[in-house]
Design an enzyme around this catalytic site. Sequence first.
Site, PDB file in Angstrom:
ATOM      1  N   CYS A 113       0.868  -0.992   0.075  1.00  0.00           N
ATOM      2  CA  CYS A 113       0.207   0.003  -0.004  1.00  0.00           C
ATOM      3  C   CYS A 113       0.860   1.229  -0.137  1.00  0.00           C
ATOM      4  O   CYS A 113       1.612   1.551   1.086  1.00  0.00           O
ATOM      5  CB  CYS A 113      -0.872  -0.150   1.215  1.00  0.00           C
ATOM      6  SG  CYS A 113      -1.636   1.646   1.680  1.00  0.00           S
ATOM      7  N   CYS A 147       0.071   3.691   2.689  1.00  0.00           N
ATOM      8  CA  CYS A 147       0.457   3.207   3.993  1.00  0.00           C
ATOM      9  C   CYS A 147       1.917   3.389   4.079  1.00  0.00           C
ATOM     10  O   CYS A 147       2.285   4.036   5.313  1.00  0.00           O
ATOM     11  CB  CYS A 147       0.255   1.746   4.131  1.00  0.00           C
ATOM     12  SG  CYS A 147      -1.408   1.259   4.023  1.00  0.00           S
TER      13      CYS A 147
END
Length: 125
Positions: A33, A36
């Site tokens: 991600c 993230c």
Amino acid sequence: MSTVELTKDNFDDVVEGPDGKEFVLIDFWAAWCGPCRSFAPVFERASEKHQDLTFAKVDTEAQQELAAAFEIRSIPTLAIIREGVLVFAQPGALPEQALDDLISQARALDMTEVHAKVAAQKAAG
């Protein structure tokens, strides 16, 4: 303070802590991600600034059961548990100032009032 890896095996110990008064910020993330990975340094810097709080990370790929328990549908998701009560959960990477503001708001909560509301909700239904 560095972040703690949160798993289903250590969840209760981390979230409840020795006195049941823990204040835990949880970052639900995954290695693939991009947002993230962008949020990770912000979360880490906050953990260094707020060393009295517990900062934990949940790898949603490795801890699917824990992610499911929190009904994580989008990552990153930030959750705050204070004194055993989930007081905040929202997807999206926050900028550093917004995270600091959120921590201040969570610190300012009257937990006696929060626990009373939780008890009233449980009694009602």
